[in-house]
Design a protein around this motif. Sequence first.
Motif, short mmCIF file in Angstrom:
data_model
loop_
_atom_site.label_atom_id
_atom_site.label_comp_id
_atom_site.label_asym_id
_atom_site.label_seq_id
_atom_site.Cartn_x
_atom_site.Cartn_y
_atom_site.Cartn_z
N SER B 4 -68.93 1.45 34.36
CA SER B 4 -67.78 0.52 35.31
C SER B 4 -68.28 -0.20 36.98
O SER B 4 -69.15 1.37 37.35
CB SER B 4 -66.54 0.98 35.42
OG SER B 4 -66.47 1.99 36.03
N PRO B 6 -69.21 0.55 40.19
CA PRO B 6 -68.80 0.80 41.78
C PRO B 6 -68.50 -0.43 42.63
O PRO B 6 -68.77 -0.88 42.58
CB PRO B 6 -69.97 1.74 41.86
CG PRO B 6 -71.00 0.87 41.59
CD PRO B 6 -71.08 0.31 40.51
N LEU B 10 -66.20 4.09 46.24
CA LEU B 10 -67.47 4.60 45.50
C LEU B 10 -68.80 4.72 46.58
O LEU B 10 -69.36 5.31 47.14
CB LEU B 10 -68.24 4.05 44.42
CG LEU B 10 -69.21 5.69 43.71
CD1 LEU B 10 -68.01 6.57 43.50
CD2 LEU B 10 -69.11 4.79 42.46
N LYS B 315 -67.59 11.55 36.42
CA LYS B 315 -67.39 10.28 36.60
C LYS B 315 -66.05 10.24 36.08
O LYS B 315 -65.04 9.34 36.45
CB LYS B 315 -68.26 9.34 35.13
CG LYS B 315 -68.41 8.38 35.75
CD LYS B 315 -69.51 7.37 34.15
CE LYS B 315 -68.45 5.94 34.37
NZ LYS B 315 -69.12 6.08 32.59
N LYS B 316 -65.69 10.71 35.36
CA LYS B 316 -64.56 10.47 35.05
C LYS B 316 -63.42 11.31 36.63
O LYS B 316 -62.28 10.25 36.85
CB LYS B 316 -63.94 11.51 34.17
CG LYS B 316 -62.29 11.83 33.25
CD LYS B 316 -61.85 12.30 32.27
CE LYS B 316 -62.58 12.27 31.28
NZ LYS B 316 -62.26 13.57 29.77
N THR B 319 -63.91 8.15 39.16
CA THR B 319 -62.99 7.39 38.27
C THR B 319 -61.46 7.38 39.01
O THR B 319 -60.54 6.24 39.24
CB THR B 319 -63.03 6.72 37.06
OG1 THR B 319 -62.85 7.72 36.42
CG2 THR B 319 -64.04 5.45 36.83
N ARG B 320 -60.93 8.82 38.82
CA ARG B 320 -59.08 9.06 39.13
C ARG B 320 -59.44 9.12 40.79
O ARG B 320 -58.58 8.06 41.18
CB ARG B 320 -59.02 10.04 38.63
CG ARG B 320 -57.50 10.67 38.43
CD ARG B 320 -57.79 11.67 38.21
NE ARG B 320 -57.96 12.46 37.46
CZ ARG B 320 -58.14 13.60 36.96
NH1 ARG B 320 -57.78 14.85 37.30
NH2 ARG B 320 -59.06 14.34 35.89
N GLN B 322 -61.28 6.94 42.43
CA GLN B 322 -61.30 5.41 42.67
C GLN B 322 -59.90 4.44 42.72
O GLN B 322 -59.85 3.89 43.82
CB GLN B 322 -62.56 4.38 41.78
CG GLN B 322 -63.41 4.22 42.48
CD GLN B 322 -64.75 3.76 41.66
OE1 GLN B 322 -65.02 4.27 40.94
NE2 GLN B 322 -64.79 2.25 42.20
N SER B 323 -59.08 4.81 41.90
CA SER B 323 -57.81 4.33 41.74
C SER B 323 -56.56 4.95 42.48
O SER B 323 -55.33 4.31 42.18
CB SER B 323 -57.36 4.67 39.56
OG SER B 323 -57.97 5.72 39.49
#
Lengths: 290, 324
Positions: B4, B6, B10, B315-316, B319-320, B322-323
Amino acid sequence: MNLDTIFQALVSGILTGGLFALVAIGLTMILGVLKIVNFAHGEFLMLGMYLTYYCYNVLGIDPYLCLLISIPIFFLFGVAIQRILINPVLKSPMEIQILLTLGLFFFLQNAALFFFGPYLKSIKTGYARAIISIGSVNFSSTKLIMFLFSIAFTLVLYVFLKKSDLGKAIRACSEDSYGAMLVGINVRNVYMIAFGIGTACAGAAGTLLMPVYYVDPYIGLTFVMTAFVVVVLGGMGNYIGALVGGFIIGLTESLGAALFTASLKQLATFVIFILILLLRPTGLFGARRM
Amino acid sequence: MTMSSPGKKLYTVLIVPLIIFLVLPIFAGSYLLHIMIFIFFYAYLSQCWNILSGYTGQFSLGHAAFLGVGAYTSSFLFSQYSLTPWVGMFIGALVSLCVGLFIGHICFRFGLKGAFFALATMAFAEILRILFLNLPSMGGAQGLLLPLRGNAPLLYQFEGKAPFYYIALIMMLVSVAVAYAIERSKTGFYFKAIHQNEESAEALGVDTKKYKVIAVGLSAAMTAFGGTFFAQYFMYIQPDNTYSTFVSFDIMLRSIIGGMGTVAGPVIGSFILTPLAEITRSFLGGKSGAHLMIYGLILMAVCIFLPQGVYPGIKKWLTRFQSE
């Protein structure tokens, strides 16, 4: 350079070649049956040497009697390593398997450095100084014993693989483990036993080498590289090929040392290695598919 | 393997450590700087390895060869002809590029794959080590001692560690940028295609041999710059600390622990492994071998429990973040 030096190098090369063959047969068995490139194989040899050293110096056990201790110990050691470390990565990609055995290599080498220290160790047996002379060619009796034992082990192993049920099961798994499973062979057990036998070969080689050579924690890498060369030369998983390959590399190194300088002898080995990899990756005598 | 793109958050996450890195030498003592230099240096080298082995899947066990060629070329030119290593390092990279193209060309021409390629690269590095041990003009086993010129920035020599710190930081950032650019380029897609299924890639019209050779060459040339840095930082090189198999292992371990075939993997791996190595070395310094024993244990544990490295987990988590 005279003829005597050449003869001397030839004899010495053949005697060393027998030991290379024993180490390589263990490696080729692990490679053929489990398809694992075992970088830790040389470390088993190194540990075999230390075991023999301490048996002799602390317990006063004769190095050759120590074979009776080292072979079963290393067989069980190999079985345990297969169970705990190799089994979980049997289905992983090739690089993960290489990395696992590299990790084991690092661990064992540095455990030896940590516990036994960096110094060279050797043992002085009564018969180490006995020299056998044939004409102008001299060699030590310990080297001859090492050679005879190595060849004997190799032959016993060969007959075992050819004749016994277990040996046949091991060869079946090496050719097609799925097919072997279908005809009712317990593949998991065969993997364990094959790894154990391979490890025991390296351990026995270490014991045989101890009266001839010195040991330090770094000796394993040299031997595993040489063993890889022998295995590739003879064809992966090919036992007779490993025996012949052992002699070829033994002769190459001793002739290389006689003709050039001792420090350059390994150069010839690695050059042969690369040439064989490039020109005949299946080895001189053909290989089972890896 | 889709990434995805960034988001803005990020970038802000990355800006903070970057600023910290830029101002760190003002506060940090020489020991901390030394560790940081090593973190950046190994992240750089491992990124070079990652470009070849992580992305194309051609597993090199002989990257020490390229480090050694770089180190020896620039150091030889400096000590014999007083050529500044700033120029020497480019010549070193050129020589290393040729060595890499040669190794890549002959290996892939004959279709070496997997474990065979790995063993061949290891053998090439060993051949170079034995050759240099026996070359008196290159110092033989004693190695090359670089002439000291005091504080001479034009000769890649500095007083204090701060300049080396910034050079290592820049090298790491450049390598990350190169990997990032490759990952998004057509070449990068070819690399990944070769890794995932070489036959299919070939069938789809990718000249797999050409792209594998390109990967080796690029990786070799970049690794050589690390060699010059190593030589200038320690002012002393010998075959056993440049061409040794252990150097190759040291280089690749960072990527493996961080995550092979990812831009961030080598950097994350170096931030985990390098301080760990330094700390265990200084705590258990009296007993040699202890820190490498721990290396071995970590490596085995990673293979069994985390074969993808730690990056997927991070990474997981990112992304959490980021969301949110």
